[in-house]
Design a protein around this motif. Structure first.
Motif, PDB file in Angstrom:
ATOM      1  N   SER A 168      83.275  37.397  39.431  1.00  0.00           N
ATOM      2  CA  SER A 168      83.687  37.557  40.873  1.00  0.00           C
ATOM      3  C   SER A 168      82.142  37.014  41.795  1.00  0.00           C
ATOM      4  N   THR A 202      77.649  34.315  45.094  1.00  0.00           N
ATOM      5  CA  THR A 202      79.412  34.503  44.121  1.00  0.00           C
ATOM      6  C   THR A 202      78.550  33.253  43.134  1.00  0.00           C
ATOM      7  N   GLY A 217      81.651  40.043  45.223  1.00  0.00           N
ATOM      8  CA  GLY A 217      82.865  40.270  45.043  1.00  0.00           C
ATOM      9  C   GLY A 217      82.834  40.776  43.752  1.00  0.00           C
ATOM     10  N   THR A 252      90.319  34.572  41.249  1.00  0.00           N
ATOM     11  CA  THR A 252      89.041  35.136  39.823  1.00  0.00           C
ATOM     12  C   THR A 252      89.979  36.863  39.035  1.00  0.00           C
ATOM     13  N   LYS A 253      90.155  37.746  40.098  1.00  0.00           N
ATOM     14  CA  LYS A 253      90.649  39.004  40.120  1.00  0.00           C
ATOM     15  C   LYS A 253      91.782  39.878  41.055  1.00  0.00           C
ATOM     16  N   ALA A 299      86.897  35.367  44.547  1.00  0.00           N
ATOM     17  CA  ALA A 299      87.638  36.902  44.218  1.00  0.00           C
ATOM     18  C   ALA A 299      89.439  36.788  44.030  1.00  0.00           C
TER      19      ALA A 299
END
Length: 468
Positions: free
Chosen positions: A370, A407, A374, A182-183, A179
């Motif tokens: 994610s 994931t 996520g 990627t975010k 997480a």
């Protein structure tokens, strides 16, 4: 047969030289025999915890891994095993809950050499490599300090074999790392570019003054270079999934293609062409640039009079996963991309577009890069709530571990929320839809295990964009 899942160590005796060289390896048959003899010496003869032997069901589980510390000349100084945690409700399934047990060290190697600590560290790494999302142990209370010093967290006290023990957890950060990677930067990066109120950070966005919904996704350049046809297919797939999450029916796509030459661009377009023919969605226009590094992005347009927000969840609602569990890992992307779509008929693929409309949820989120947890965290963040995921109840395909499934990019999977008594509606027969958690007050995402323990998978916001 006596069952004991504690990590147990013997008392210290005369130490070997602190300079004694050793390595930790995954044990083969001769080393496993030596490790079991050592266990019997420590737990049966030395400590008197068992009568006759200390074997249990984990020794017969083919998934059990034994790690040993051995000298350069092959002498086994100590060992530990790790295996799926036994629990009645799991019925022998591996749900990414692993346990370490039977840590034993030669009396002469218990002081100043670091054998025990090395074995514990190696067991943590090996458990994560096996896909564990929870790794725990029951250790004698007098040895708890070793584990806390190595970063383990104390869960509570437990009595085992008449001896005081402590339940400890190794904090596994696989979901949080994904997480974060990627975010996490999005909140600061996109400040001042907010869309319509109520849809910040959503899978798509309502176009002001119309019933249109727009969504846009880019494919990783490395994936375009490696597998251009698949990249073209996925560019349509992920954007149509975003429209589905908004409850919108697709109108058309716009594509932007970059390629080193026309031949390579043709491979990308071939994948995109196959997708739009299967979904029966036209490419309305776009842009193609040759003589440049590989690049691909697609914008999707859809229509709905009632777009479903990703930030509409409230405490007390149920968390549901609806997914296509068919297919398998995309070759070359095992553990990262589940291909549920390339074997489906066009009719089946188009049927997926009505899933969120049938569910009529309060909030919906497409599971994207994610991962399942996520993406659930993004829904929770946008809604200003906390999500609890019941690990055992999450629909998971055969051939995928829970660790990977939680994931990966799953092909087609929607996380939705609604009142606990809500009906799933009329869904395609090849999808699986299950309530697998709940929404509560708070933040982040917790994983709730069959024994009632909750471990933190996502601590707080995922994107930093806040509530929608």
């Amino acid at each position: 047969m006596t069952v004991d899942n504690g990590i147990l160590t013997g008392i210290r005796r005369v130490p070997v030289a602190a300079t004694e060289a050793f390595i930790v390896v995954e044990a083969g048959p001769p080393e496993i025999d030596a490790y079991r003899r050592l266990r019997r010496e420590v737990f049966v003869r030395e400590q008197g915890l068992f009568e006759g032997h200390d074997r249990d069901d984990a020794d017969d589980d083919p998934r059990t891994v034994v790690l040993v510390a051995r000298t350069t000349d092959g002498e086994v100084l100590g060992g530990v095993r790790l295996h799926p945690a036994p629990h009645a409700s799991t019925a022998g399934r591996d749900i990414a809950w692993w346990r370490g047990s039977r840590l034993a060290v030669l009396p002469a190697a218990r002081h100043g050499v670091g054998v025990g600590a090395a074995l514990v560290r190696a067991a943590c790494a090996r458990a994560e490599a096996a896909g564990a999302l929870r790794f725990d142990a029951q250790v004698q209370a007098r040895h708890a300090a070793l584990f806390t010093r190595l970063g383990w967290e104390v869960r509570g006290d437990v009595d085992l074999l008449g001896q005081p023990h402590v339940l400890v957890d190794w904090p596994i950060g696989r979901v949080q790392r994904l997480a974060t990677a990627t975010k996490a930067p999005l909140g600061a990066l996109l400040a001042g570019l907010d869309g319509p109120a109520g849809f910040r950070g959503d899978d798509g966005v309502p176009v002001p003054g119309s019933d249109l919904v727009a969504a846009c996704d880019a494919i990783l350049p490395s994936m375009v270079e490696r597998d251009p046809e698949w990249a073209g297919w996925c560019a349509a797939l992920v954007n149509l999934n975003d429209l589905t999450a908004m409850g919108a029916a697709p109108v058309g796509l716009l594509d932007a293609v970059g390629a080193r030459d026309a031949s390579f661009a043709q491979r990308i377009v071939a994948g995109l062409r196959s997708a739009v023919q299967a979904w029966e969605v036209p490419v309305l226009g776009g842009h193609t640039q040759l003589g440049v590094p590989a690049a691909l992005s697609v914008t999707a347009l859809g229509r709905t009079s009632r777009p479903v927000p990703g930030g509409g969840a409230s405490p007390g609602e149920a968390l549901r996963l609806t997914a296509d569990l068919g297919g398998g890992w995309r070759p070359g992307y095992t553990g990262a991309q589940w291909d549920s779509s390339s074997h489906r008929t066009g009719e089946q693929l188009r049927a997926l577009g009505g899933v969120v409309g049938s569910l009529a949820p309060t909030a919906a989120k497409d599971v994207s890069m994610s991962g399942l947890v996520g993406s659930t965290g993004m829904l929770a963040e946008a809604s200003g709530v906390r999500a609890l995921v019941d690990v055992e109840r999450v629909p998971t395909p055969r051939g995928a571990t829970h660790g990977d499934w939680f994931t990966c990019f799953p092909g087609f999977a929607m996380v939705t929320t609604d009142r606990p008594t809500a009906d799933a509606g009329d869904l395609p027969g090849f999808v699986t839809s299950e309530v697998c958690g709940e929404i509560t007050a708070g933040a982040g995402v917790g994983l709730r295990w069959p024994d009632g323990v909750v471990t933190e998978a996502v601590r707080g916001p995922v994107t930093g964009m806040g509530a929608a």
